[in-house]
Scaffold this active site. Structure first.
Site, PDB file in Angstrom:
ATOM      1  N   GLY A   1      18.801  45.259  57.405  1.00 34.29           N
ATOM      2  CA  GLY A   1      18.456  45.044  58.806  1.00 34.29           C
ATOM      3  C   GLY A   1      18.895  43.709  59.362  1.00 34.29           C
ATOM      4  O   GLY A   1      18.479  43.324  60.457  1.00 34.29           O
TER       5      GLY A   1
ATOM      6  N   HIS B   1      12.151  34.667  58.944  1.00 40.41           N
ATOM      7  CA  HIS B   1      11.242  35.001  60.045  1.00 40.41           C
ATOM      8  C   HIS B   1       9.803  34.682  59.634  1.00 40.41           C
ATOM      9  O   HIS B   1       9.386  34.992  58.507  1.00 40.41           O
ATOM     10  CB  HIS B   1      11.272  36.499  60.345  1.00 40.41           C
ATOM     11  CG  HIS B   1      12.543  37.010  60.946  1.00 40.41           C
ATOM     12  ND1 HIS B   1      12.771  37.042  62.300  1.00 40.41           N
ATOM     13  CD2 HIS B   1      13.651  37.546  60.378  1.00 40.41           C
ATOM     14  CE1 HIS B   1      13.967  37.590  62.542  1.00 40.41           C
ATOM     15  NE2 HIS B   1      14.521  37.902  61.383  1.00 40.41           N
TER      16      HIS B   1
ATOM     17  N   HIS C   1      18.185  33.226  57.796  1.00 35.15           N
ATOM     18  CA  HIS C   1      17.013  32.824  58.581  1.00 35.15           C
ATOM     19  C   HIS C   1      15.770  33.461  57.980  1.00 35.15           C
ATOM     20  O   HIS C   1      15.805  34.605  57.529  1.00 35.15           O
ATOM     21  CB  HIS C   1      17.161  33.211  60.058  1.00 35.15           C
ATOM     22  CG  HIS C   1      17.590  34.618  60.281  1.00 35.15           C
ATOM     23  ND1 HIS C   1      18.902  35.010  60.177  1.00 35.15           N
ATOM     24  CD2 HIS C   1      16.883  35.735  60.598  1.00 35.15           C
ATOM     25  CE1 HIS C   1      18.984  36.310  60.429  1.00 35.15           C
ATOM     26  NE2 HIS C   1      17.766  36.785  60.668  1.00 35.15           N
TER      27      HIS C   1
ATOM     28  N   ASP D   1      11.944  33.001  68.086  1.00 32.16           N
ATOM     29  CA  ASP D   1      12.823  34.155  68.235  1.00 32.16           C
ATOM     30  C   ASP D   1      12.890  34.552  69.713  1.00 32.16           C
ATOM     31  O   ASP D   1      11.885  34.590  70.412  1.00 32.16           O
ATOM     32  CB  ASP D   1      12.300  35.332  67.398  1.00 32.16           C
ATOM     33  CG  ASP D   1      13.359  36.387  67.158  1.00 32.16           C
ATOM     34  OD1 ASP D   1      13.750  36.570  66.005  1.00 32.16           O
ATOM     35  OD2 ASP D   1      13.792  37.023  68.146  1.00 32.16           O
TER      36      ASP D   1
HETATM   37  P1  5GP Z   1      17.779  39.618  61.840  1.00 37.14           P
HETATM   38  O1  5GP Z   1      17.686  41.071  62.216  1.00 37.14           O
HETATM   39  O2  5GP Z   1      19.202  39.170  61.645  1.00 37.14           O
HETATM   40  O3  5GP Z   1      16.860  39.238  60.711  1.00 37.14           O
HETATM   41  O4  5GP Z   1      17.173  38.847  63.060  1.00 37.14           O
HETATM   42  C1  5GP Z   1      17.894  38.086  63.958  1.00 37.14           C
HETATM   43  C2  5GP Z   1      16.911  37.610  64.983  1.00 37.14           C
HETATM   44  O5  5GP Z   1      17.541  36.638  65.779  1.00 37.14           O
HETATM   45  C3  5GP Z   1      16.405  38.702  65.933  1.00 37.14           C
HETATM   46  O6  5GP Z   1      14.999  38.793  65.800  1.00 37.14           O
HETATM   47  C4  5GP Z   1      16.827  38.212  67.307  1.00 37.14           C
HETATM   48  O7  5GP Z   1      15.836  38.434  68.271  1.00 37.14           O
HETATM   49  C5  5GP Z   1      17.079  36.742  67.091  1.00 37.14           C
HETATM   50  N1  5GP Z   1      18.123  36.172  67.902  1.00 37.14           N
HETATM   51  C6  5GP Z   1      19.383  36.650  68.083  1.00 37.14           C
HETATM   52  N2  5GP Z   1      20.093  35.851  68.894  1.00 37.14           N
HETATM   53  C7  5GP Z   1      19.263  34.841  69.239  1.00 37.14           C
HETATM   54  C8  5GP Z   1      19.415  33.684  70.074  1.00 37.14           C
HETATM   55  O8  5GP Z   1      20.471  33.432  70.665  1.00 37.14           O
HETATM   56  N3  5GP Z   1      18.341  32.855  70.181  1.00 37.14           N
HETATM   57  C9  5GP Z   1      17.163  33.104  69.536  1.00 37.14           C
HETATM   58  N4  5GP Z   1      16.177  32.217  69.719  1.00 37.14           N
HETATM   59  N5  5GP Z   1      16.980  34.176  68.750  1.00 37.14           N
HETATM   60  C10 5GP Z   1      18.006  35.033  68.600  1.00 37.14           C
END
Ligand code: 5GP
Ligand code: ZN
Length: 109
Positions: free
Chosen positions: A92, A101, A99, A30
């Protein structure tokens, strides 16, 4: 999906710190980690969220979940880790490509 950042990462068109790849699955760190170890596992084929999954995703979902402990152990999380799948705006979710985490604190040597 041509405008999806995680599709571009899975295709190698946007750089990432990759930790695993096979024909169907991609895993990478991340960009804004919330723990000392924080990576995500995604299906290469676009699906917006867990709520959009159907029987056709059963195989890739199973393989992603079986990868979780393996990749966690490879990153020092043998003692345990947390897994999260933010789903939908009220869950969130910010990036609408499914994805998983994985995050935690590596055990001390
Ligand atoms: P969500 O809130 O959708 O579960 O989490 C999305 C995650 O993707 C966030 O933790 C954010 O830091 C990560 N993220 C967003 N854009 C990018 C990117 O371009 N590269 C990487 N490696 N992580 C990303
Ligand atoms: Zn996508």
């Amino acid at each position: 999906m041509s405008d999806c950042i995680f599709c571009k990462i899975a295709a190698g068109d946007v750089p990432s710190k990759k930790i695993y790849e096979d024909d169907d699955v991609f895993a990478f760190h991340d960009i804004r980690p919330i723990a000392p170890v924080h990576f995500m596992i995604i299906p290469k084929r676009h699906v917006a969220s867990l709520a959009e999954c159907g029987p056709e995703h059963q195989d890739v979902l199973g393989r992603i979940m079986l990868l979780v402990p393996r990749l966690a152990a490879e990153h020092g999380l043998e003692q345990g880790f947390k897994v999260g799948v933010n789903t939908g705006p009220a869950g969130g979710q910010e990036v609408f490509h499914l994805h998983v985490h994985v995050f935690g604190h590596p055990a001390r040597a």
